[in-house]
Design a protein around this motif. Structure first.
Motif, PDB file in Angstrom:
ATOM      1  N   LEU A   1      -4.482   8.236  -1.941  1.00 39.00           N
ATOM      2  CA  LEU A   1      -4.607   8.056  -0.489  1.00 39.00           C
ATOM      3  C   LEU A   1      -5.914   7.354  -0.129  1.00 39.00           C
ATOM      4  O   LEU A   1      -5.923   6.422   0.680  1.00 39.00           O
ATOM      5  CB  LEU A   1      -4.531   9.418   0.214  1.00 39.00           C
ATOM      6  CG  LEU A   1      -4.757   9.390   1.734  1.00 39.00           C
ATOM      7  CD1 LEU A   1      -3.690   8.542   2.426  1.00 39.00           C
ATOM      8  CD2 LEU A   1      -4.763  10.805   2.291  1.00 39.00           C
ATOM      9  N   GLY A   2      -7.019   7.793  -0.717  1.00 39.64           N
ATOM     10  CA  GLY A   2      -8.317   7.195  -0.395  1.00 39.64           C
ATOM     11  C   GLY A   2      -8.355   5.719  -0.723  1.00 39.64           C
ATOM     12  O   GLY A   2      -8.885   4.910   0.051  1.00 39.64           O
ATOM     13  N   ARG A   3      -7.785   5.347  -1.893  1.00 37.07           N
ATOM     14  CA  ARG A   3      -7.805   3.930  -2.285  1.00 37.07           C
ATOM     15  C   ARG A   3      -6.948   3.090  -1.344  1.00 37.07           C
ATOM     16  O   ARG A   3      -7.331   1.974  -0.974  1.00 37.07           O
ATOM     17  CB  ARG A   3      -7.301   3.788  -3.732  1.00 37.07           C
ATOM     18  CG  ARG A   3      -7.431   2.370  -4.261  1.00 37.07           C
ATOM     19  CD  ARG A   3      -8.899   1.972  -4.382  1.00 37.07           C
ATOM     20  NE  ARG A   3      -9.102   0.556  -4.620  1.00 37.07           N
ATOM     21  CZ  ARG A   3      -9.169  -0.368  -3.683  1.00 37.07           C
ATOM     22  NH1 ARG A   3      -9.010  -0.039  -2.401  1.00 37.07           N
ATOM     23  NH2 ARG A   3      -9.389  -1.635  -3.983  1.00 37.07           N
ATOM     24  N   ALA A   4      -5.781   3.607  -0.962  1.00 40.19           N
ATOM     25  CA  ALA A   4      -4.906   2.868  -0.050  1.00 40.19           C
ATOM     26  C   ALA A   4      -5.560   2.724   1.319  1.00 40.19           C
ATOM     27  O   ALA A   4      -5.516   1.646   1.932  1.00 40.19           O
ATOM     28  CB  ALA A   4      -3.559   3.582   0.065  1.00 40.19           C
TER      29      ALA A   4
ATOM     30  N   LEU B   1       0.826  -1.210   0.000  1.00 41.20           N
ATOM     31  CA  LEU B   1       0.000   0.000   0.000  1.00 41.20           C
ATOM     32  C   LEU B   1       0.857   1.256   0.000  1.00 41.20           C
ATOM     33  O   LEU B   1       0.480   2.268  -0.605  1.00 41.20           O
ATOM     34  CB  LEU B   1      -0.938  -0.011   1.210  1.00 41.20           C
ATOM     35  CG  LEU B   1      -2.071  -1.033   1.121  1.00 41.20           C
ATOM     36  CD1 LEU B   1      -2.906  -1.013   2.395  1.00 41.20           C
ATOM     37  CD2 LEU B   1      -2.962  -0.752  -0.083  1.00 41.20           C
ATOM     38  N   ARG B   2       1.988   1.216   0.649  1.00 40.63           N
ATOM     39  CA  ARG B   2       2.889   2.378   0.602  1.00 40.63           C
ATOM     40  C   ARG B   2       3.394   2.610  -0.828  1.00 40.63           C
ATOM     41  O   ARG B   2       3.541   3.748  -1.261  1.00 40.63           O
ATOM     42  CB  ARG B   2       4.059   2.174   1.565  1.00 40.63           C
ATOM     43  CG  ARG B   2       3.668   2.306   3.031  1.00 40.63           C
ATOM     44  CD  ARG B   2       4.878   2.388   3.953  1.00 40.63           C
ATOM     45  NE  ARG B   2       4.439   2.682   5.302  1.00 40.63           N
ATOM     46  CZ  ARG B   2       4.240   1.767   6.250  1.00 40.63           C
ATOM     47  NH1 ARG B   2       4.466   0.488   5.986  1.00 40.63           N
ATOM     48  NH2 ARG B   2       3.830   2.123   7.444  1.00 40.63           N
TER      49      ARG B   2
ATOM     50  N   SER C   1      -5.175  12.905   7.321  1.00 44.04           N
ATOM     51  CA  SER C   1      -3.794  13.250   7.666  1.00 44.04           C
ATOM     52  C   SER C   1      -3.096  12.089   8.374  1.00 44.04           C
ATOM     53  O   SER C   1      -1.895  11.849   8.168  1.00 44.04           O
ATOM     54  CB  SER C   1      -3.760  14.500   8.548  1.00 44.04           C
ATOM     55  OG  SER C   1      -4.513  14.294   9.739  1.00 44.04           O
ATOM     56  N   ALA C   2      -3.854  11.350   9.185  1.00 43.06           N
ATOM     57  CA  ALA C   2      -3.269  10.193   9.877  1.00 43.06           C
ATOM     58  C   ALA C   2      -2.928   9.093   8.884  1.00 43.06           C
ATOM     59  O   ALA C   2      -1.869   8.445   8.987  1.00 43.06           O
ATOM     60  CB  ALA C   2      -4.237   9.683  10.936  1.00 43.06           C
ATOM     61  N   ALA C   3      -3.795   8.888   7.896  1.00 37.60           N
ATOM     62  CA  ALA C   3      -3.528   7.884   6.864  1.00 37.60           C
ATOM     63  C   ALA C   3      -2.311   8.281   6.050  1.00 37.60           C
ATOM     64  O   ALA C   3      -1.433   7.448   5.768  1.00 37.60           O
ATOM     65  CB  ALA C   3      -4.750   7.717   5.962  1.00 37.60           C
ATOM     66  N   ALA C   4      -2.236   9.559   5.672  1.00 33.25           N
ATOM     67  CA  ALA C   4      -1.097  10.026   4.871  1.00 33.25           C
ATOM     68  C   ALA C   4       0.212   9.862   5.638  1.00 33.25           C
ATOM     69  O   ALA C   4       1.231   9.442   5.063  1.00 33.25           O
ATOM     70  CB  ALA C   4      -1.310  11.493   4.489  1.00 33.25           C
ATOM     71  N   LYS C   5       0.191  10.168   6.935  1.00 34.13           N
ATOM     72  CA  LYS C   5       1.393  10.014   7.756  1.00 34.13           C
ATOM     73  C   LYS C   5       1.819   8.552   7.836  1.00 34.13           C
ATOM     74  O   LYS C   5       3.004   8.223   7.730  1.00 34.13           O
ATOM     75  CB  LYS C   5       1.130  10.569   9.152  1.00 34.13           C
ATOM     76  CG  LYS C   5       2.347  10.511  10.069  1.00 34.13           C
ATOM     77  CD  LYS C   5       2.020  11.133  11.425  1.00 34.13           C
ATOM     78  CE  LYS C   5       3.239  11.059  12.345  1.00 34.13           C
ATOM     79  NZ  LYS C   5       2.917  11.651  13.684  1.00 34.13           N
ATOM     80  N   PHE C   6       0.836   7.662   7.981  1.00 34.69           N
ATOM     81  CA  PHE C   6       1.147   6.228   8.083  1.00 34.69           C
ATOM     82  C   PHE C   6       1.761   5.705   6.783  1.00 34.69           C
ATOM     83  O   PHE C   6       2.774   5.006   6.801  1.00 34.69           O
ATOM     84  CB  PHE C   6      -0.120   5.442   8.414  1.00 34.69           C
ATOM     85  CG  PHE C   6       0.080   3.956   8.430  1.00 34.69           C
ATOM     86  CD1 PHE C   6       0.588   3.326   9.552  1.00 34.69           C
ATOM     87  CD2 PHE C   6      -0.235   3.187   7.309  1.00 34.69           C
ATOM     88  CE1 PHE C   6       0.790   1.948   9.559  1.00 34.69           C
ATOM     89  CE2 PHE C   6      -0.035   1.815   7.319  1.00 34.69           C
ATOM     90  CZ  PHE C   6       0.475   1.194   8.448  1.00 34.69           C
TER      91      PHE C   6
ATOM     92  N   PRO D   1       8.982   1.647   4.793  1.00 33.61           N
ATOM     93  CA  PRO D   1       8.542   0.282   5.093  1.00 33.61           C
ATOM     94  C   PRO D   1       9.519  -0.452   5.974  1.00 33.61           C
ATOM     95  O   PRO D   1      10.700  -0.128   6.009  1.00 33.61           O
ATOM     96  CB  PRO D   1       8.463  -0.363   3.709  1.00 33.61           C
ATOM     97  CG  PRO D   1       9.405   0.420   2.862  1.00 33.61           C
ATOM     98  CD  PRO D   1       9.340   1.839   3.392  1.00 33.61           C
ATOM     99  N   GLU D   2       9.012  -1.422   6.726  1.00 33.01           N
ATOM    100  CA  GLU D   2       9.891  -2.244   7.550  1.00 33.01           C
ATOM    101  C   GLU D   2      10.828  -3.058   6.690  1.00 33.01           C
ATOM    102  O   GLU D   2      10.508  -3.454   5.588  1.00 33.01           O
ATOM    103  CB  GLU D   2       9.044  -3.194   8.414  1.00 33.01           C
ATOM    104  CG  GLU D   2       8.128  -2.485   9.393  1.00 33.01           C
ATOM    105  CD  GLU D   2       7.275  -3.481  10.169  1.00 33.01           C
ATOM    106  OE1 GLU D   2       7.654  -4.669  10.175  1.00 33.01           O
ATOM    107  OE2 GLU D   2       6.284  -3.062  10.772  1.00 33.01           O
ATOM    108  N   ARG D   3      12.012  -3.321   7.201  1.00 32.91           N
ATOM    109  CA  ARG D   3      12.974  -4.140   6.468  1.00 32.91           C
ATOM    110  C   ARG D   3      12.432  -5.545   6.259  1.00 32.91           C
ATOM    111  O   ARG D   3      11.860  -6.139   7.159  1.00 32.91           O
ATOM    112  CB  ARG D   3      14.303  -4.196   7.219  1.00 32.91           C
ATOM    113  CG  ARG D   3      15.054  -2.874   7.209  1.00 32.91           C
ATOM    114  CD  ARG D   3      16.424  -3.019   7.859  1.00 32.91           C
ATOM    115  NE  ARG D   3      17.149  -1.771   7.837  1.00 32.91           N
ATOM    116  CZ  ARG D   3      18.377  -1.622   8.331  1.00 32.91           C
ATOM    117  NH1 ARG D   3      18.985  -2.653   8.885  1.00 32.91           N
ATOM    118  NH2 ARG D   3      18.956  -0.449   8.261  1.00 32.91           N
TER     119      ARG D   3
END
Length: 265
Positions: free
Chosen positions: A229-232, A218-219, A249-254, A259-261
């Motif tokens: 953003l809305g679709r993700a 998703l990122r 704004s919270a979704a955009a920040k996330f 991404p995690e390794r």
């Protein structure tokens, strides 16, 4: 060229000029009708189409007339015209597709399925018809039949991404997340820029417990594309293992986090 470029006013004017010198110019009428439909003047396209249809046995023009009649809210007339065209032999397959689509638009999904099955009986193995039938089965929530028909279409045309993504969607809706993920990966291998498929792949991965990989997918959908953003966020909320955001704004920040390794979409 004007019609292909969606320059409908120019296409209409040019077709009208051609018809002044030859009112029986079939191609000019076809272009005129398509241009009018594109301009939202569907009702005006009916009369020139009817004149051509009265003079000639032309299933393509008859199908366009049926489409125009339905578009002008004369649905019963349009469906009657399309049924007449589908009775022709040899069959004109786009008429079956148009009729099925119009029936589905009126809520008669079962009748639309029957029309596509009739078309496939006349043209066995036709991938376009199989694809349309699979979509109709999904609209009718008949996931097993949709998967069967679309799997046959994939076997016949393994390189068609529209077939792969429709099959993957049927598998996802049926809860076969691993199969759906594999099918989406195949489709993305052929068309890496298909963001909707990547978002749906993320749903599959999260449902399989591969949360980090799903979030990474998703990122990759959101990165550099703020309009996604809305679709993700919807894909994340759709998964039973996802999460819900109360503020954009919270979704955009996330989704903007690194991404995690080891997480790969």
């Amino acid at each position: 060229m004007a019609l292909r470029a969606r320059q409908f006013d120019t296409a209409r004017q040019l077709a009208s000029e051609a018809l002044k010198s030859n009112r029986a110019d079939r191609n000019a009428v076809m272009i005129l009708a398509h241009a009018m439909i594109g301009q939202g003047r569907t009702e005006e396209a009916i009369a020139p189409l009817e004149r051509v249809v009265r003079r000639n046995d032309d299933p393509e023009m008859e199908t366009l007339l049926g489409h125009a009649l339905c578009g002008a809210r004369r649905t019963s007339d349009g469906i009657a015209q399309l049924r007449k065209t589908t009775a022709r032999r040899p069959p004109y397959l786009p008429a079956f597709q148009e009729l099925a689509g119009q029936l589905a638009n009126t809520g008669e999904i079962g009748a639309a399925v029957a029309i596509m099955q009739e078309a496939l009986a006349l043209a066995p193995g036709n991938v376009d018809l199989q694809l349309d039938l699979g979509r109709l089965h999904l609209r009718n929530n008949n996931r097993s039949e949709a998967r069967r028909v679309l799997a046959a279409a994939r076997a016949a045309a393994p390189g068609r991404t529209d077939v792969l993504t429709e099959l993957a969607w049927a598998q996802l809706r049926d809860g076969s997340y691993k199969e759906a993920a594999d099918t989406y990966r195949h489709a993305l291998g052929l068309r890496p820029d298909d963001l909707l498929s990547r978002a749906n792949l993320a749903v599959c991965l999260m449902e399989m417990g591969e949360r980090a990989s799903g979030e990474a997918a998703l990122r990759s959908v959101f990165r550099g594309r703020p309009h996604m953003l809305g679709r993700a966020a919807l894909a994340m909320a759709t998964s039973s293992r996802g999460r819900f955001f109360f503020r954009p704004s919270a979704a955009a920040k996330f989704f903007a986090r690194e991404p995690e390794r080891g997480a790969t979409p």
